[in-house]
Motif scaffolding. Structure first.
Motif, PDB file in Angstrom:
ATOM      1  N   VAL A 111      40.935  38.652  37.074  1.00  0.00           N
ATOM      2  CA  VAL A 111      39.781  37.888  36.268  1.00  0.00           C
ATOM      3  C   VAL A 111      40.064  36.413  35.905  1.00  0.00           C
ATOM      4  O   VAL A 111      41.513  36.031  35.402  1.00  0.00           O
ATOM      5  N   VAL A 112      39.386  35.505  36.448  1.00  0.00           N
ATOM      6  CA  VAL A 112      39.839  34.081  36.177  1.00  0.00           C
ATOM      7  C   VAL A 112      38.686  33.339  35.266  1.00  0.00           C
ATOM      8  O   VAL A 112      37.543  33.807  35.604  1.00  0.00           O
ATOM      9  N   THR A 113      38.963  32.829  34.094  1.00  0.00           N
ATOM     10  CA  THR A 113      38.015  32.123  33.310  1.00  0.00           C
ATOM     11  C   THR A 113      38.051  30.745  33.310  1.00  0.00           C
ATOM     12  O   THR A 113      39.189  30.201  33.147  1.00  0.00           O
ATOM     13  N   ALA A 114      37.032  30.068  33.282  1.00  0.00           N
ATOM     14  CA  ALA A 114      36.993  28.346  33.417  1.00  0.00           C
ATOM     15  C   ALA A 114      36.056  27.976  32.360  1.00  0.00           C
ATOM     16  O   ALA A 114      34.999  28.611  32.045  1.00  0.00           O
ATOM     17  N   GLU A 145      40.435  22.816  42.278  1.00  0.00           N
ATOM     18  CA  GLU A 145      41.494  23.067  42.789  1.00  0.00           C
ATOM     19  C   GLU A 145      42.381  23.782  41.930  1.00  0.00           C
ATOM     20  O   GLU A 145      42.811  24.901  42.570  1.00  0.00           O
ATOM     21  N   ALA A 146      42.504  23.499  40.677  1.00  0.00           N
ATOM     22  CA  ALA A 146      43.197  24.533  39.648  1.00  0.00           C
ATOM     23  C   ALA A 146      42.520  25.795  39.650  1.00  0.00           C
ATOM     24  O   ALA A 146      43.395  26.859  39.709  1.00  0.00           O
ATOM     25  N   ARG A 161      43.960  32.973  43.465  1.00  0.00           N
ATOM     26  CA  ARG A 161      44.745  33.391  44.393  1.00  0.00           C
ATOM     27  C   ARG A 161      45.928  34.106  43.714  1.00  0.00           C
ATOM     28  O   ARG A 161      46.260  35.109  44.102  1.00  0.00           O
ATOM     29  N   GLN A 162      46.244  33.731  42.432  1.00  0.00           N
ATOM     30  CA  GLN A 162      47.245  34.316  41.697  1.00  0.00           C
ATOM     31  C   GLN A 162      47.049  35.652  41.158  1.00  0.00           C
ATOM     32  O   GLN A 162      47.718  36.702  40.956  1.00  0.00           O
ATOM     33  N   VAL A 163      45.695  36.034  40.915  1.00  0.00           N
ATOM     34  CA  VAL A 163      45.424  36.961  40.041  1.00  0.00           C
ATOM     35  C   VAL A 163      44.560  38.034  41.166  1.00  0.00           C
ATOM     36  O   VAL A 163      44.451  39.279  40.920  1.00  0.00           O
ATOM     37  N   THR A 164      44.514  37.695  42.398  1.00  0.00           N
ATOM     38  CA  THR A 164      43.556  38.494  43.577  1.00  0.00           C
ATOM     39  C   THR A 164      44.646  39.634  43.658  1.00  0.00           C
ATOM     40  O   THR A 164      45.751  39.307  44.130  1.00  0.00           O
ATOM     41  N   PRO A 165      44.139  41.025  43.465  1.00  0.00           N
ATOM     42  CA  PRO A 165      44.890  42.105  43.770  1.00  0.00           C
ATOM     43  C   PRO A 165      45.299  42.155  45.298  1.00  0.00           C
ATOM     44  O   PRO A 165      44.741  41.634  46.128  1.00  0.00           O
ATOM     45  N   ALA A 168      33.943  33.980  49.659  1.00  0.00           N
ATOM     46  CA  ALA A 168      33.529  34.666  50.854  1.00  0.00           C
ATOM     47  C   ALA A 168      34.883  35.132  51.700  1.00  0.00           C
ATOM     48  O   ALA A 168      34.500  36.398  52.022  1.00  0.00           O
ATOM     49  N   ASP A 169      35.527  34.528  51.373  1.00  0.00           N
ATOM     50  CA  ASP A 169      36.825  35.040  52.007  1.00  0.00           C
ATOM     51  C   ASP A 169      37.522  36.207  51.384  1.00  0.00           C
ATOM     52  O   ASP A 169      38.042  37.162  52.013  1.00  0.00           O
ATOM     53  N   LEU A 170      37.385  36.149  50.122  1.00  0.00           N
ATOM     54  CA  LEU A 170      37.975  37.335  49.231  1.00  0.00           C
ATOM     55  C   LEU A 170      37.004  38.531  49.595  1.00  0.00           C
ATOM     56  O   LEU A 170      37.561  39.828  49.896  1.00  0.00           O
ATOM     57  N   ALA A 171      35.633  38.460  49.731  1.00  0.00           N
ATOM     58  CA  ALA A 171      34.870  39.389  50.215  1.00  0.00           C
ATOM     59  C   ALA A 171      35.289  39.938  51.825  1.00  0.00           C
ATOM     60  O   ALA A 171      35.030  41.290  51.802  1.00  0.00           O
ATOM     61  N   GLU A 172      35.470  38.966  52.514  1.00  0.00           N
ATOM     62  CA  GLU A 172      35.722  39.447  53.710  1.00  0.00           C
ATOM     63  C   GLU A 172      37.135  40.248  53.856  1.00  0.00           C
ATOM     64  O   GLU A 172      37.294  41.054  54.650  1.00  0.00           O
TER      65      GLU A 172
END
Ligand code: GLN
Length: 433
Positions: free
Chosen positions: A329-332, A342-343, A349-353, A382-386
């Motif tokens: 989970v990322v919150t902005a 960019e941040a 990337r850090q939190v993606t399982p 889209a890349d995460l979904a892929e």
């Protein structure tokens, strides 16, 4: 009084003692100006007006009209067509010089007289009266009130404006002015004689600083891309042969005029204007140059200045383990431009399982997203979904609209709780070995 007014007053009082410079007298009516007249006005993006000294004393706008008429011609012709007629290079010469390209007769830029006269002629109207009516209405929309003409200044300028007539005839003979020279300079003289105050000019400058929306009236006077071009030409050419030194010292797009007016725009911050008739040898008002130097320094407004880092964009980045599922989970919050996005991508990337799981991007506190960053972010999703992740975005319409046109590989929810609930729907996955 408030602190902004206090500091304007303090500066006004101190710089009143500055007695250098000379009131322009080549237009006889301008020579009547009182060299002690000195007014300062500043208008914020919220439309608040701050003043000191003679901020409501009327004077003729003169060359400060040039960037606005340039913006008008830009919206009529479009940038490419206008560029064919009027250049965008600093001339390094005085404002009334014959700064024309040798072969074509094209004037160097629209901030000097030759370029301004050519620009005025390009405003698309059927006849000179309609053309001037349109110019006056446009300047009025920037000022947020109906502006009129100082007929005495107009008559004085028309009676003594041979140099400007000569410039118009030269351009006509070179083929770079396609309108009647006499009619064109007459419209230009009227344009220069439009009566304003420092307060009017500050609202006009603030409208430029605010992407073309007048912060006092709320009207969108001109589109943002046109404002960007106008401010760029002001930054490189607005101060005549003093433009380089001005950009170095003060670093704000600005425009001066021989009657003693000067505007400067600090994008997304404020518009400021000064009225003080005595001019330096480049034709820029002495007290205005000193005042803007102080304002720019004090508030760190130089456009090349490294802005302080903004408030944190990513306010949370965590991995939740629920019902045998891994959810990143990322919150902005705030506004997403290049640096912020960019941040945000880094945090994702850090939190993606590591194995296919769930990712929630909570943008509910994001107020604005530029199109470029939104498209980049959509590509990351889209890349995460892929890669087999289930992706949920909790967002206001801002993000969804900005990313429009990209394949939607994520679910959209209006709240974070709904997005998280969606991750927990369906049977729990078999435990990973
Ligand atoms: N009307 C003036 C002129 O054409 C404008 C010049 C200026 O303000 N620098 O001479």
């Amino acid at each position: 009084m408030d602190p902004v007014t206090d500091s304007l007053h303090e500066m006004h009082q101190r710089l009143s003692a500055l007695r250098e410079g000379k009131v322009a007298d080549y237009i006889p009516q301008l020579a009547l100006a009182d060299p002690d007249d000195f007014g300062v006005a500043l208008v914020s993006m919220a439309g608040h007006v701050y003043r000191a000294g003679k901020a409501d004393t009327p004077f003729s706008i003169q060359s400060v009209s040039k960037p606005f008429v340039y913006a008008l011609a830009l919206s009529d012709l479009g940038p490419q067509e206008l560029l064919r007629h009027v250049g965008v290079e600093p001339s390094g010469n005085p404002f009334n010089a014959i700064s024309l390209e040798p072969d074509t007769g094209r004037p160097a830029n629209p901030m000097i007289n030759a370029g301004a006269i050519a620009t005025t002629a390009l405003v698309r109207e059927s006849d000179p009266a309609a053309r001037f009516a349109r110019i006056r209405a446009f300047l009025s929309a920037f000022a947020g009130r109906e502006l009129d003409v100082d007929e005495d200044v107009y008559a004085s300028e028309a009676a003594t404006g041979d140099r400007n007539r000569a410039l118009a005839y030269l351009m006509h003979s070179a083929g770079s002015l396609h309108a009647d020279p006499e009619e064109t300079v007459d419209t230009y003289f009227r344009q220069c004689s439009v009566r304003v105050t420092a307060t009017d000019l500050a609202v006009m400058a603030a409208t430029l600083a605010n992407g073309g929306r007048n912060p006092v009236t709320g009207n969108q006077v001109v589109s943002e891309p046109i404002v960007v071009r106008t401010l760029a030409v002001m930054a490189s050419c607005g101060m005549y042969d003093g433009a380089g030194q001005w950009l170095l010292d003060i670093g704000l797009p600005a425009k001066s005029g021989v009657s003693g007016g000067l505007i400067a725009a600090s994008p997304a911050r404020f518009g400021v204007a000064i009225y003080s008739p005595p001019l330096d040898p480049s034709g820029n008002p002495v007290r205005a140059v000193a005042a803007l130097g102080e304002v720019s320094e004090r508030f760190g407004l130089h456009i090349m200045h490294m802005p302080g880092l903004r408030a944190a964009t990513v306010t949370g980045a965590e991995r939740l383990e629920r019902d045998g599922r891994s959810i990143g989970v990322v919150t902005a919050q705030g506004s997403l431009e290049f640096t912020e996005t960019e941040a945000l991508m880094h945090a994702l990337r850090q939190v993606t399982p590591s194995a296919p799981g769930w990712v929630v991007l909570d943008l509910t506190a994001v107020s604005a997203v530029l199109r470029g960053p939104a498209v980049g972010l959509a590509a990351v999703l889209a890349d995460l979904a892929e890669r087999g992740h289930h992706v949920a975005v909790a967002a206001q319409q801002t993000f969804v609209e900005a990313a429009e046109g990209r394949p939607r590989t994520w679910e959209v929810f209006s709240t974070r709780a709904d997005a998280l609930a969606w991750c927990l729907e369906g049977p729990a996955p078999a435990p990973q070995e």
